[in-house]
Design an enzyme around this catalytic site. Structure first.
Site, PDB file in Angstrom:
ATOM      1  N   GLN A  63      76.150  89.562  48.835  1.00 43.45           N
ATOM      2  CA  GLN A  63      75.625  88.523  49.718  1.00 43.45           C
ATOM      3  C   GLN A  63      76.189  87.206  49.214  1.00 43.45           C
ATOM      4  O   GLN A  63      76.834  87.164  48.170  1.00 43.45           O
ATOM      5  CB  GLN A  63      74.096  88.519  49.682  1.00 43.45           C
ATOM      6  CG  GLN A  63      73.537  88.321  48.281  1.00 43.45           C
ATOM      7  CD  GLN A  63      72.095  88.757  48.152  1.00 43.45           C
ATOM      8  OE1 GLN A  63      71.643  89.670  48.819  1.00 43.45           O
ATOM      9  NE2 GLN A  63      71.356  88.088  47.271  1.00 43.45           N
TER      10      GLN A  63
ATOM     11  N   ASP B 252      68.790  80.469  50.963  1.00 42.33           N
ATOM     12  CA  ASP B 252      69.897  80.277  50.027  1.00 42.33           C
ATOM     13  C   ASP B 252      70.883  81.430  50.071  1.00 42.33           C
ATOM     14  O   ASP B 252      71.819  81.488  49.253  1.00 42.33           O
ATOM     15  CB  ASP B 252      69.365  80.106  48.602  1.00 42.33           C
ATOM     16  CG  ASP B 252      68.523  81.281  48.125  1.00 42.33           C
ATOM     17  OD1 ASP B 252      67.959  81.991  48.973  1.00 42.33           O
ATOM     18  OD2 ASP B 252      68.415  81.486  46.895  1.00 42.33           O
TER      19      ASP B 252
ATOM     20  N   ASP C 264      72.104  95.486  44.058  1.00 49.06           N
ATOM     21  CA  ASP C 264      70.945  94.836  44.639  1.00 49.06           C
ATOM     22  C   ASP C 264      70.874  95.133  46.140  1.00 49.06           C
ATOM     23  O   ASP C 264      71.854  94.959  46.871  1.00 49.06           O
ATOM     24  CB  ASP C 264      71.047  93.324  44.402  1.00 49.06           C
ATOM     25  CG  ASP C 264      69.803  92.581  44.839  1.00 49.06           C
ATOM     26  OD1 ASP C 264      68.770  92.729  44.174  1.00 49.06           O
ATOM     27  OD2 ASP C 264      69.878  91.871  45.861  1.00 49.06           O
ATOM     28  N   ASN C 265      69.704  95.583  46.578  1.00 44.18           N
ATOM     29  CA  ASN C 265      69.456  95.817  48.008  1.00 44.18           C
ATOM     30  C   ASN C 265      70.554  96.624  48.712  1.00 44.18           C
ATOM     31  O   ASN C 265      71.067  96.205  49.767  1.00 44.18           O
ATOM     32  CB  ASN C 265      69.271  94.488  48.739  1.00 44.18           C
ATOM     33  CG  ASN C 265      67.920  93.873  48.474  1.00 44.18           C
ATOM     34  OD1 ASN C 265      66.966  94.556  48.110  1.00 44.18           O
ATOM     35  ND2 ASN C 265      67.834  92.565  48.658  1.00 44.18           N
TER      36      ASN C 265
ATOM     37  N   GLU D 236      69.169  99.815  43.733  1.00 43.55           N
ATOM     38  CA  GLU D 236      67.908  99.075  43.686  1.00 43.55           C
ATOM     39  C   GLU D 236      67.392  98.996  45.120  1.00 43.55           C
ATOM     40  O   GLU D 236      67.622  98.023  45.829  1.00 43.55           O
ATOM     41  CB  GLU D 236      68.126  97.677  43.093  1.00 43.55           C
ATOM     42  CG  GLU D 236      66.847  96.885  42.881  1.00 43.55           C
ATOM     43  CD  GLU D 236      66.508  95.931  44.042  1.00 43.55           C
ATOM     44  OE1 GLU D 236      65.370  95.444  44.078  1.00 43.55           O
ATOM     45  OE2 GLU D 236      67.385  95.702  44.892  1.00 43.55           O
TER      46      GLU D 236
ATOM     47  N   LYS E 116      63.656  84.433  37.854  1.00 43.13           N
ATOM     48  CA  LYS E 116      64.748  84.426  38.828  1.00 43.13           C
ATOM     49  C   LYS E 116      65.069  83.007  39.286  1.00 43.13           C
ATOM     50  O   LYS E 116      66.184  82.750  39.777  1.00 43.13           O
ATOM     51  CB  LYS E 116      64.374  85.302  40.021  1.00 43.13           C
ATOM     52  CG  LYS E 116      65.537  85.570  40.969  1.00 43.13           C
ATOM     53  CD  LYS E 116      65.272  86.735  41.906  1.00 43.13           C
ATOM     54  CE  LYS E 116      64.288  86.368  42.990  1.00 43.13           C
ATOM     55  NZ  LYS E 116      64.215  87.436  44.026  1.00 43.13           N
ATOM     56  N   TYR E 117      64.119  82.089  39.149  1.00 40.71           N
ATOM     57  CA  TYR E 117      64.306  80.725  39.658  1.00 40.71           C
ATOM     58  C   TYR E 117      64.336  79.668  38.564  1.00 40.71           C
ATOM     59  O   TYR E 117      64.499  78.487  38.869  1.00 40.71           O
ATOM     60  CB  TYR E 117      63.196  80.393  40.661  1.00 40.71           C
ATOM     61  CG  TYR E 117      63.070  81.408  41.759  1.00 40.71           C
ATOM     62  CD1 TYR E 117      64.018  81.474  42.783  1.00 40.71           C
ATOM     63  CD2 TYR E 117      62.021  82.320  41.775  1.00 40.71           C
ATOM     64  CE1 TYR E 117      63.913  82.428  43.782  1.00 40.71           C
ATOM     65  CE2 TYR E 117      61.905  83.265  42.782  1.00 40.71           C
ATOM     66  CZ  TYR E 117      62.854  83.316  43.782  1.00 40.71           C
ATOM     67  OH  TYR E 117      62.748  84.263  44.770  1.00 40.71           O
TER      68      TYR E 117
END
Length: 729
Positions: A379, A414, A449-450, A478, A588-589
């Site tokens: 992504q 984002d 991821d995803n 995941e 994560k942030y």
């Protein structure tokens, strides 16, 4: 008048009066075409010639080929349900091979599994009939080479076994006595002519045939000639058989050990060594500072260190602390918002260091016998170079804007998701290039991821393409989504899969799920039991305290071969963001440095407990298998009990290995119950008494089929027991 037309017949119209007599209430013409009243015609697709309606041209058919051999061999396992891709195993796995084998009548049959290893080595293992009524045969084989194995099941008529069965009934009853002895004698003479029975066998078998025909000797003596002594031993070792039938061939893909067994630890390199300054700004941790954390991870016994994406992070719509929509100047952003002016998926975030720093980090892990697993998220942030260079990789909305990632009502402003249908070949080529960049940098494990938000066919192609060039590369899916997609990802090639373990907490839930994973999907789906992630902090962990963290770790580490924790688990970080299943101040942030030394000094860390769990796993090969879990009955709904057993021939130590786990699932109160074991599940007699030792506490008890236990969450809530006086030891 309406005519039903065949869309595959081109300009030639066809009518189907037998299939559809009316359309919209108007009768279809039976024998006349709609135009001109001409006789309807059909076209032969093979020759292009026309034939009058109602008379089809003869079709060429392939000669019929039988599928079954003389003895049916069906329902083979292991294989994937659709048999579209090979079943999977990992080096060292004990794989149960099974088939349904039967024959008409009452003859005695036998079977064996024949395997050909990638090296060409051929293994032949006898099978045993585990369910005579259903004709199910099985044999367990430990696969020890990586690559594509082929296997089949052979079956045959056991002529000697059939004769023994029938003669053993008729001769004592005085029915057809001499006829039965003559049939047996002829079988022995036939066997005497067979090659490969040894130099002494022919004479022995002929003498025995003569003894069966000796009418001057009583039947009991003649019967004993072939049922006792050398003759019986010789024929048991090499039975007299016929109708040998080879079943269909199947492929088993055997991958390296870490594809199916290992302990994972996740951490964020940017948090290790991160420093906050008085003005609120931060200095990020780097690969060099993160490498200083690796020895402690290795001391806890982990095999794989998993790190989130290490790429540049975009600034447009960057997320702030706790997923807020506005980021301050000192907020690092989510590593999943990939791409900035510093590069995209092939680039390294400059705050973490250079490519040389990353290579040094991978090498530091390797020296500690750790592997690096890198998170790949396909992504892009709005600042990713692809937005300009490859706008076709994205979905453009009616207003001309690019679609954000969404899971309504949630929006991920984002992130731009990729659209793999706009330019399938171009996007595939770029994604394949990205993986090769990181493979060339020494990465052999990827956490994806995803993956369930990308086409399944894309993953099928990419994984098989990568593994064809690099068979040692491992992909972890995941995906917390619907079962068909999770299973589909495993079927097309993902070596490991995230699971629902984090949400399976009750005895019933755990039992049902582990039975599913160890039996129903074990031929293709390998579970990785992460106890938590940077996105998941379940209510069980939020409110269960230290006991909950011990319970979940112990079950994950002992029930399946692969498990993992996210950094901070050992510190029992259990404060959730209100209204969510994730930690407050989600890493994560933001940066989240931890004071590991202080926790160790105060004794508030579970690192020693986790190290003990991983040590138990390494010393007990039974825990390295997926398919060998067996559940035992307890009288409490809050206490679960299961065993894992591995026979001596598979352990590599010459001794069998048995682990019994009894866990209190209630982290808030002591539970006592009686555990009713089935000792036959681990190679013992039902009434055996044996010594068990708790591998956590060191306590020793004498156990049998029925055992009282009391488990206190404020002490040790889980027994992990080894059977010490194993009969094979």
């Amino acid at each position: 008048m309406w005519t039903i037309r065949d869309p595959l017949a081109g300009p030639d119209r066809r009518t189907y009066p037998a299939l559809m007599r009316f359309s919209y209430g108007v009768r279809v013409a039976d024998t006349q075409a709609a135009e001109g009243g001409r006789p309807a015609t059909t076209r032969s697709r093979s020759t292009g010639t026309r034939a009058p309606a109602g008379r089809r041209p003869a079709r060429k058919t392939e000669p019929w080929k039988p599928v079954l051999g003389r003895i049916p061999i069906l329902d083979l396992s292991p294989q994937q349900p659709d048999d579209l891709w090979p079943a999977k195993a990992f080096a060292g796995e004990v794989v149960p091979f099974s088939a349904t084998v039967f024959k008409e009548g009452h003859d005695v049959i036998d079977a064996a599994v024949v395997l050909t290893a990638p090296s060409g080595r051929v293994l032949r293992r006898p099978m045993v009939q585990v369910n005579p009524g259903l004709g199910r045969w099985t044999a367990s084989v430990q696969v020890d080479e990586t690559g594509a194995w082929t296997w089949r099941v052979d079956a045959w008529l056991d002529d000697w076994g059939t004769w023994l069965h029938d003669a053993g009934i008729k001769i004592p009853a005085g029915i057809d006595v001499e006829l039965m002895f003559e049939e047996g004698a002829r079988l022995l003479e036939r066997a005497a002519e067979e090659e490969g029975r040894g130099d002494d066998a022919p004479a022995l078998l002929r003498d025995s045939a003569a003894a069966l025909r000796d009418v001057g000797t009583d039947p009991g003596t003649r019967w004993s000639v072939v049922t006792q002594g050398r003759v019986a031993d010789a024929l048991a070792a090499a039975p007299i058989s016929s109708l040998l039938t080879a079943g269909p061939s199947r492929t088993l893909r055997v991958e390296r050990l870490r594809a199916g067994s290992g302990s994972w630890y996740e951490f964020f390199p940017r948090s290790e060594g991160a420093v906050r300054h008085e003005d609120g700004s931060w200095t990020s941790g780097t690969f060099r500072s993160a490498a200083l954390r690796l020895p402690a991870i290795a001391e806890m016994g982990f095999d794989v260190v998993y790190i989130p994406p290490v790429n540049p992070i975009g600034r447009t719509n960057r997320k702030g602390p706790n997923n807020t929509l506005t980021a301050g100047p000192n907020d690092p952003g989510s590593p999943y918002g990939i791409g900035s002016e510093d590069g995209g998926h092939d680039a390294i975030h400059p705050d973490l260091g250079t490519e040389e720093d990353f290579l040094a980090f991978v090498e530091a892990a390797k020296r500690l016998k750790l592997e690096i697993a890198l998170d790949i998220a396909l992504q892009a942030s709005p600042d990713h170079p692809w937005v300009v260079s490859h706008p076709e990789f994205f979905t453009t909305l009616a207003d001309g804007s690019i679609a954000y990632a969404e899971n309504p009502p949630k929006k991920y402003q984002d992130i731009y998701p990729l659209n793999f249908d706009n330019d399938p070949e171009g996007s595939y080529a770029e994604m394949r290039r990205i993986f090769q960049v990181w493979i060339d940098r020494g990465v052999r494990i990827f956490r994806i991821d995803n993956p369930h938000t990308k086409p399944l066919g894309f993953w099928e192609r990419l994984i098989h393409d990568v593994n064809a060039a690099h068979p040692d590369v491992i992909f972890l899916a995941e995906a917390f989504t619907r079962p068909p997609m999770m299973r589909g990802l495993a079927k097309v090639g993902f070596q490991q899969s995230y699971t629902y373990y984090t949400w399976r907490n009750t005895k019933e839930e755990l039992t049902e799920y582990l039975v599913e994973l160890s039996q129903e999907t074990a031929d293709y789906m390998r579970p990785n039991f992460f106890v938590n992630t940077h996105d998941i902090l379940t209510p069980y962990l939020q409110f269960g305290g230290t006991a909950a963290y011990k319970i979940r770790a112990a079950i994950a580490a002992t029930s399946v071969p692969t498990w993992g924790v996210y950094s901070g688990y050992e510190l029992v970080e259990n404060v959730a963001r209100p209204g969510s299943e994730e930690n407050i101040d989600n890493e994560k942030y933001e940066y989240r440095p931890r004071d590991w030394a202080r926790a160790a000094m105060l004794g508030t860390t579970l690192a020693p407990y986790i190290a003990r769990l991983n040590g138990i796993r390494r010393h007990h090969p039974a825990l390295g298998q997926l398919r060998n879990i067996h559940f035992h009955w307890t009288e409490s709904d809050q206490v679960i009990a299961y065993s894992k057993h591995l026979d001596a021939e598979f352990t590599g130590t010459g001794s069998a290995d048995t682990i019994i786990v009894v866990a209190n699932l209630d982290p808030n109160g002591a539970r006592e119950t009686v555990v009713h074991l089935d000792p036959t599940a681990f190679g013992r007699l039902p009434d055996d008494v044996f010594t068990v030792r708790d591998l956590v506490s060191g306590a020793v008890w004498q156990w049998g089929a029925d055992d009282y236990v009391r488990l206190d969450p404020f002490g040790e809530p889980v027994h992990i027991l080894t059977v010490e006086d194993d009969p094979d030891q």
